[in-house]
Design a protein around this motif. Structure first.
Motif, PDB file in Angstrom:
ATOM      1  N   LEU A 258     -19.005  -8.118  13.962  1.00  0.00           N
ATOM      2  CA  LEU A 258     -18.862  -9.037  14.891  1.00  0.00           C
ATOM      3  C   LEU A 258     -17.341  -9.308  15.190  1.00  0.00           C
ATOM      4  O   LEU A 258     -16.747  -9.835  14.239  1.00  0.00           O
ATOM      5  N   LEU A 259     -16.769  -9.130  16.503  1.00  0.00           N
ATOM      6  CA  LEU A 259     -15.526  -9.303  16.414  1.00  0.00           C
ATOM      7  C   LEU A 259     -14.943 -10.719  16.321  1.00  0.00           C
ATOM      8  O   LEU A 259     -13.778 -10.795  16.323  1.00  0.00           O
ATOM      9  N   ASP A 260     -15.724 -11.867  16.477  1.00  0.00           N
ATOM     10  CA  ASP A 260     -15.332 -13.187  16.318  1.00  0.00           C
ATOM     11  C   ASP A 260     -15.341 -13.349  14.678  1.00  0.00           C
ATOM     12  O   ASP A 260     -14.802 -14.426  14.388  1.00  0.00           O
ATOM     13  N   LYS A 261     -15.880 -12.363  13.699  1.00  0.00           N
ATOM     14  CA  LYS A 261     -15.933 -12.940  12.495  1.00  0.00           C
ATOM     15  C   LYS A 261     -14.888 -11.746  11.803  1.00  0.00           C
ATOM     16  O   LYS A 261     -14.495 -12.346  10.543  1.00  0.00           O
ATOM     17  N   VAL A 262     -14.434 -10.966  12.221  1.00  0.00           N
ATOM     18  CA  VAL A 262     -13.380  -9.987  11.637  1.00  0.00           C
ATOM     19  C   VAL A 262     -12.071 -10.027  12.465  1.00  0.00           C
ATOM     20  O   VAL A 262     -12.049 -10.284  13.816  1.00  0.00           O
ATOM     21  N   GLU A 263     -11.132  -9.448  11.586  1.00  0.00           N
ATOM     22  CA  GLU A 263      -9.663  -9.368  12.418  1.00  0.00           C
ATOM     23  C   GLU A 263      -9.828  -8.330  13.235  1.00  0.00           C
ATOM     24  O   GLU A 263     -10.382  -7.236  12.604  1.00  0.00           O
ATOM     25  N   LYS A 264      -9.206  -8.236  14.516  1.00  0.00           N
ATOM     26  CA  LYS A 264      -9.273  -7.152  15.333  1.00  0.00           C
ATOM     27  C   LYS A 264      -8.413  -6.128  14.859  1.00  0.00           C
ATOM     28  O   LYS A 264      -7.484  -6.112  14.185  1.00  0.00           O
ATOM     29  N   ASN A 265      -8.882  -4.864  15.136  1.00  0.00           N
ATOM     30  CA  ASN A 265      -8.235  -3.552  14.936  1.00  0.00           C
ATOM     31  C   ASN A 265      -7.638  -3.425  13.312  1.00  0.00           C
ATOM     32  O   ASN A 265      -6.632  -3.052  13.051  1.00  0.00           O
ATOM     33  N   THR A 266      -8.706  -3.846  12.696  1.00  0.00           N
ATOM     34  CA  THR A 266      -8.570  -3.692  11.385  1.00  0.00           C
ATOM     35  C   THR A 266      -9.586  -2.592  10.749  1.00  0.00           C
ATOM     36  O   THR A 266     -10.530  -2.116  11.652  1.00  0.00           O
TER      37      THR A 266
END
Lengths: 701, 722
Positions: free
Chosen positions: A331-339
């Motif tokens: 879920l992209l609100d829970k993880v850092e993007k582009n990692t």
């Protein structure tokens, strides 16, 4: 041997010529067909995902270790597991055979089985205290089992209902339990066993009005909200205190088969027969309002078929179903993007090899759940041009199809390098066969030592004189083989306290060493002459996924789930210079970001500097004599290099010869005649064998 | 486009399973569009109220007897006629409960069927081809019946139609693989026999359907290979001598339907109107080979207009009455309303008004079945409105007038009263009823206004147009009337809402709009949305001016330039500055935009465009160029939600104008700049497109390169590693 890191261009040039051409046997006749995913459950405590497949296999994935598939188990019989449940570190399953099974995760087999006497079991659920297991049965009863230290004990039945219990969910307080049934939801008081509420679920509109609606999945939240999903395509939010419907979300025309709520109860996901996963979040619908509501937020479409099982982890949605793939969607609100964490993962193939290649004999052994196939590779003569295919003089030949005895799945198998021995094991039986290659005859070896059971992994020595079988408590049984006889030589035991099963075995070519790796990330090396522990490789925090001992230098190469590569000298009992250099410089970020583990390591006998590894999407020949790829440069693969002009090619070439010409690899191995064998199983072939998905209305049809 | 709406099932009727036929012998029209008589294959005749989906009554013959012909309804006597056991004619009324007590007559020969259509007398067709009027037959039931057909000939299908002057019984027969069409006239009686052309050997028509139009009977028939033929027989054809040979019946191939694998087994084609054919049991061309589809084909354009999958087995039976198709399929018997609006070239060939989001929410001019049947559910937003009107209705029901009274009133009453009454009527009437009355109201209003120069009711007309139930063909005078009375607001609304304004009227509007002075135009009250859009468009121009692009600056600078190139430069800049200015006033532009958005067809529009004066053309071209420039700036995309012409519409009109007036324009010196400018656009566009073409070419090459050769199960390859 060239060890110098700085190499003149001229030398590289010569070397390229040396590296040169490979003859590749491109094999696509392994009809490997994964089984559909039936159920899954995630344990936040251990970060492990347990997954059940339709053919009865159970798999454990370690989410904290790069989603590595640590363990694969098979139930005693081919029983479809309908539901799974973690109780602390213990794993329970229930199925339509009406039994509850607890698994022995160390010996990879069922520990015991309890009959529930209520007909097929549809669901199993544990209270948050971990003291009571509730199962929902076909006969309409909810049965409570007390979880004891060594077993479970039947406690009592809740009020019996008409119609089967399809889904269950405990209230976090443990006093109430909600049950999804046909056309309704019941709430029970867990202490008195009385049904306190009856919530009627609407049937579908139109023609399906006459069909009973099945409440496939249910979730009981701590604020007494009940969320249900049903066969009419609805996700419904209920007030569990008053038994009233709060809101209905119609999300599909088909069934909503699975639900999963996040730990903090702020988000939930629902999986449909269309292959979509719909996320709902508990948020206020407008920014300035305080009251929160379950709002449909996102839709993921990662599956072509029914989503049967779902898990909502802290950061991701894990889904699986009929199309056999396990999908981890962060879920992209829970993880850092582009990692690395934000990338979507698809697990299509098992993280262990189902193919065994006899290097000397040119034979391939394919392992299926219920049978083994032995193939001889074809031959060709003459030379073709680069990139082209050679005329096949003799086609591949299926020599033997061996059906397993009994009902159990084959859990491991091995073929000796000479092609003269074949062994396989199920949970309950172990079999060894002698193969006569010339006349294709197979002969069962009787009188096997009893200690061979249960075997998790099998391996033959290079000269085919010994068979190694990993057994319980991290031990390895060594058996000597000669003509029609096999003798127990001894058991290699690791230090006291090692309990996890050994999943990797590798014997050295000179017959002196045997390396073992277990799921506790420990790698032990035994001296086979003395049958004693030689050394233990320093424990690294990630599970080894593949390893091998170099035939000439006796260096052990270990690849881990986090894509790290180590080379350990067995003679000096330390990491080699190359390994240190590699660790110092670090692996290229593109290498580390690959999302499938290396499942096989082998060497090139002609060039000791070569290590051949492969994952699902590429194989790579690591040339230790060449400079490592630099972090600041692009990691060129072979296809990219080929398109470059000659001088640039020299400039950009590096020690990792990554070849992506072959995809969806199950095995890459180097035969003795220096030709490569790649076993491909194109995902499209798997998809084409799946049943048709639910019909989607397309425009103008 | 023709459309199939959501169907529904006639309750209490389940075709027998596992039988090749559906168990339904016939469906016949009853007293009105909502009633049908259904005869099942054995003993039962049921009267259905279609919209209620339920049977009103049911009659059964005694055990041991069977119905051998579908029951028909004789509207004149309000009686039902059916044939049982081949020879017994039974006649009963709706209030007869027990069929066996009703009237019976036994005739001397086997009856094939009884036919009766509205406006005609019941006719009895005998198995051997003789035809009798029911009345004359009943006067002497045992009268001898002659044999018309030869012994091997057998009737395969029959029907009955009534033309202005005569009644016809039409039936087809088969004899040793040959098919014949019989045309039996009644009063005076005469019989014609036609020979149908042979299709491939062994194929016989699966279904027939007949229609009467323009003094011709049209027979439509479907073969198992998917060919649909039409044969036309004139009703006035000279009667040939008795005993003459069967005339060959010319046929024309109407449609060649896709059949998928094998031949069609159970299929049926039914003519819906002159351009549409409904076909059942034929595969949908874009949905594999399943044959369980109901499709409407346009025979003029050979296009599939609508399709619907029918669950279950198709029995090849299809009836159509009053815009409803009746189909037994699987275990159900479905009624599917359809709609085949007149297709125009424009709508078929695509220069349609652009479909926009906002149009989807506008109520369709045809009431959909959903809205009719489930009105409350489908339109919750309208309940408030209807509640209001209901209260209105209550309070005014005493003194309000009926539709006819209002129509009468319009012819004589003064303007104020008419306006009041029309408003009352509109607020009172339910939307279903509006459809018919709105047209009448509008045409009466228009005709009175045309005849009586003092009479004009703009507000009423606007209200009527706003109902969206009007279209140009319903009230052809309306637009011209509005033009005549300079009611440009009404014009705008008409252009906006009427889908079928003829090109000549469009051109007339254009002519008036373009030659109108800006001052006049400014006084006109127009629809705010379109005005708002145009304001925004023009406002951008001012903004551009503010950002250091003002005219004064440019002229100053150009003065400082050297003499030689300066004039050309200045011309150019002047021109570009002029391009930035809107050549027409705001309201005029709004009206022109409305023209741009109407539907048209090039070849019909061109001759009318030629009537424009060259001044008008230049002005219009300038305006089009202005809009085009605005649109090509990225900053000013046509705003979402607002009605605005699209870039393609602007381009199309530009092209049309140039086509129509090119020679004149080339000769006019003032327009040279404009034309050069346009030419520049075209050149840049051409360059752009050719670049795109190049890119496409290289992408295709890439595709070819990526195309992997087919790898079999096993191959031995050579790879090279660097």
């Amino acid at each position: 041997q060239v060890k110098h890191p700085v190499i003149s261009l001229r030398f590289v040039f010569i070397f390229i010529v040396q590296m040169g051409e490979f003859k590749v046997h491109r094999v696509r006749f392994f009809d490997y067909m994964p089984s559909a995913i039936r159920a899954m459950v995630f344990s936040t405590r251990t970060e492990r995902l347990a997954l059940a497949r339709a053919d009865g296999a159970l798999e454990i994935f370690n989410f904290s270790d790069n989603y590595f598939q640590e363990k694969v188990m098979y139930g005693p019989r081919r029983v479809a597991v309908e539901a799974l449940c973690w109780v602390g570190p213990r794993l329970f399953s229930a199925g339509l055979n009406g039994e509850i099974t607890e698994y022995d995760l160390e010996n990879l087999r069922p520990r015991y089985t309890v009959e529930a006497y209520g007909g097929p079991i549809w669901t199993i659920s544990v209270n948050s205290q971990g003291t009571l297991l509730a199962v929902g049965c076909e006969d309409g009863t909810v049965k409570m089992f007390e979880v004891l230290k060594e077993r479970i004990q039947f406690q009592r039945n809740l009020d019996r209902q008409k119609g089967r219990i399809i889904s269950l969910s405990w209230h976090p307080s443990g006093t109430l339990i909600a049950a999804g049934m046909m056309d309704m939801i019941r709430i029970f008081d867990a202490e008195t066993g009385r049904a306190t509420h009856r919530l009627l679920v609407d049937r579908g509109a139109g023609a399906s009005k006459s069909k009973e609606v099945v409440v496939w999945s249910i979730a009981f939240l701590s604020d007494h909200t009940i969320i249900s999903s049903d066969s009419a395509g609805k996700v419904q939010i209920w007030d569990g205190l008053n038994g009233t419907l709060i809101r209905t979300h119609l999300i599909t025309k088909w069934d909503v088969l699975a639900l999963s709520v996040s730990q903090d109860e702020s988000s939930l996901v629902a999986g449909t027969s269309e292959g979509t996963v719909v996320q709902f979040q508990f948020i206020s619908s407008t920014v300035d309002r305080l009251d929160k509501d379950w709002v449909r937020t996102r839709t993921f479409k990662n599956h072509s078929h029914d989503v049967r099982a779902l898990a909502h982890t802290e950061t991701a949605v894990v889904s699986g179903g009929m199309d056999t793939q396990l999908v981890v969607r962060p879920l992209l609100d829970k993880v850092e993007k582009n990692t690395r964490e934000s990338a979507m993962r698809k697990v299509s193939f098992p993280h262990r090899s189902l193919v065994c290649c006899a290097k000397k004999a040119g034979l391939l052994l394919f392992q299926f759940p219920d049978h083994l196939e032995l193939w001889r590779l074809g031959e060709s003569d003459g030379y073709g041009k680069l990139g082209g295919s050679l005329p096949v003089k003799r086609g591949p030949e299926k020599l033997i199809q061996l059906k397993r005895k009994g009902e159990d799945h084959i859990c491991c198998s091995a073929l000796s390098p000479c092609g003269g021995w074949l062994a396989y094991s199920t949970v309950t039986s172990f079999r060894l066969y002698r193969l006569q290659n010339g006349s294709i005859s197979i002969c069962k070896v009787s009188k096997l030592p009893k200690d061979l059971l249960p075997a998790h992994q099998l391996c033959f020595s290079t000269n085919s004189s010994k068979l190694f079988a990993s057994s319980s408590n991290s031990s390895v049984v060594v058996v000597a083989l000669n003509e029609l006889e096999c003798k127990y030589l001894g058991t290699l035991k690791a230090k006291y306290g090692c309990r996890q099963p050994v999943h990797q075995l590798s014997a050295s070519d000179n017959g002196k060493w045997l390396a073992t790796a277990n799921t506790d990330c420990e790698v032990h090396v035994y001296n086979l002459d003395k049958l004693k522990l030689h050394c233990t490789v320093p424990v690294y925090g990630s599970c080894p996924t593949a390893m091998a001992i170099h035939p000439t230098t006796s260096n052990l190469v270990v690849v881990h789930a986090d894509q790290q590569i180590f080379e350990y000298s067995l003679v000096k009992k330390e990491y080699t210079e190359w390994s240190r250099r590699l660790q110092k410089q670090g692996l290229h970020s593109m290498w580390l970001e690959r999302d499938t583990p290396i499942t096989h390591v082998t060497f090139n006998p002609k060039n000791p500097a070569h290590i051949i590894v492969h994952d699902m999407f590429m194989f790579c020949i690591i040339d230790k004599s060449l400079p490592l790829p630099e972090a600041k440069n692009v990691l060129y693969n072979q296809m990219a290099l080929r398109s470059l002009p000659e001088p640039d090619r020299v400039l950009h070439s590096h020690g990792f010869k990554i070849c992506k010409d072959f995809q969806h690899l199950l095995c890459v191995s180097l035969l003795e005649d220096h030709s490569l064998v790649v076993v491909e199983r194109p995902l499209l072939d798997i998809v084409s064998q799946l049943p048709a998905p639910v019909r989607q209305k397309k425009f103008a049809t | 486009m023709a459309a199939l709406y959501a169907g529904y099932t006639l309750r209490g009727l389940a075709p027998a399973q596992n039988r090749p036929n559906s168990g339904i012998q016939g469906v016949e029209a009853e007293r009105d569009s909502d009633h049908v008589v259904v005869t099942d294959s054995t003993r039962c005749v049921t009267l259905y109220k279609v919209s209620d989906q339920k049977p009103l009554s049911c009659w059964t013959v005694k055990q041991g007897h069977t119905l051998t012909g579908a029951a028909v309804y004789n509207a004149r006597t309000q009686e039902y006629v059916a044939v049982s056991d081949r020879k017994v004619i039974r006649i009963w009324k709706e209030d007869d409960i027990i069929l066996d007590k009703a009237f019976k007559a036994t005739v001397s020969s086997d009856v094939w069927r009884v036919h009766c259509v509205a406006g005609g007398d019941p006719v009895v067709l005998f198995h051997r081809g003789a035809v009798r009027l029911l009345d004359s037959l009943l006067s002497a039931p045992q009268q001898p019946i002659e044999e018309v057909l030869s012994p091997e000939e057998a009737i395969s299908w029959s029907t009955n139609i009534v033309t202005e002057s005569q009644q016809f019984v039409i039936f087809t027969t088969e004899q040793k693989g040959d098919h014949f069409l019989y045309l039996q006239r009644l009063n005076p009686n005469s019989l014609q026999r036609y020979h149908l052309e042979r299709e491939e050997p062994g194929l016989s028509p699966l279904s027939f359907s007949v229609s009467y139009r323009d003094k011709h009977i049209r027979l439509l028939y479907l073969y198992p290979n998917g060919h649909v033929y039409e044969s036309v027989v004139s009703v006035r054809a000279p009667v040939p001598e008795e005993g003459a040979q069967a005339l060959p019946l010319p046929r024309s191939l109407l449609l060649s339907l896709p059949v998928g694998e094998g031949l069609l087994q159970a299929a049926s084609a039914q003519e819906l109107d002159e351009a549409h054919v409904a076909v059942v049991g034929v595969p949908h061309p874009s949905a594999g080979s399943g044959k369980d589809f109901l499709c409407i084909w346009n025979t003029n354009f050979q296009t599939l207009q609508a399709g619907k999958e029918m669950a279950g087995k198709i029995y090849g039976q299809l009836w159509s009455f009053w815009n409803k198709l009746f189909i037994p399929h699987g275990k159900t018997f479905s009624v599917i309303p359809y709609d085949c609006p007149k297709s125009s070239l424009a709508s078929a060939l695509g220069k349609q008004r652009q479909v926009k989001k906002d149009e989807s929410k506008a109520p369709t001019s045809v009431p959909s079945w959903n809205t009719l049947l489930h009105e409350e559910k489908a339109h919750p937003s309208r309940t408030a409105e209807t509640r209001k009107t209901r209260t209105n209705r209550k309070s005014q029901s005493a003194q309000s007038l009926t539709n006819d009274q209002v129509l009468e009133l319009i012819k004589t009453a003064p303007v104020e009263e008419v306006q009041r009454e029309v408003q009352l009527l509109l607020s009172r009437t339910d939307t279903q009823d509006l459809q018919t009355s709105v047209g009448q109201l509008a045409s009466t209003l228009a005709s009175r206004s045309l005849n009586d120069p003092a009479f004009y009711t703009p507000s009423s007309l606007v209200q009527l147009v706003h109902t969206r139930y009007l279209c140009h063909s319903v009230c052809p005078d309306l637009v011209l009337l509005a033009l005549e009375r300079k009611d440009y607001f009404l014009c705008q609304l008409c252009l906006q809402f009427f889908p079928d304004i003829p090109e000549v009227v469009t051109c007339a509007c254009l002519k008036v709009f373009i030659s109108m002075s800006d001052v006049d135009a400014a006084k006109v009250n127009l629809e705010p949305d379109s005005v708002f859009f145009m304001e925004a468009l023009i406002a951008q121009e001012h903004e551009a001016g503010l950002n250091g692009f003002s005219l004064a600056d440019e002229e100053d600078r150009s003065d400082n330039l050297a003499e030689g190139g300066a004039t050309a430069q200045r011309d150019n800049e002047k021109a570009s500055a002029a391009e930035q200015m809107c050549p027409v006033g705001l309201h005029k532009a709004v009206l022109l935009n409305e023209i741009l958005q109407t539907a048209y067809f090039d070849s019909f529009l061109l001759p009318h465009l030629k009537d424009l004066s060259s001044q008008d053309v230049v002005l219009f071209l300038q305006y089009l160029q202005f809009v085009y420039l605005k649109f090509s700036h990225d900053a000013c995309k046509p705003t979402q939600g607002l009605r605005s012409p699209s870039l393609t519409q602007v381009m199309d009109w530009m092209g049309l104008l140039l086509d129509a007036h090119f020679t004149v324009l080339v000769m006019t010196p003032d327009v040279k700049d404009l034309l050069l400018n346009l030419h520049r656009f075209v050149k840049s566009q051409v360059r752009f497109v050719s670049e795109l073409g190049k890119i496409e070419g290289s992408l295709q090459e890439l595709d070819k390169m990526a195309l992997k050769r087919d790898v079999g199960q096993y191959s031995i390859e050579i790879i090279e590693l660097f």
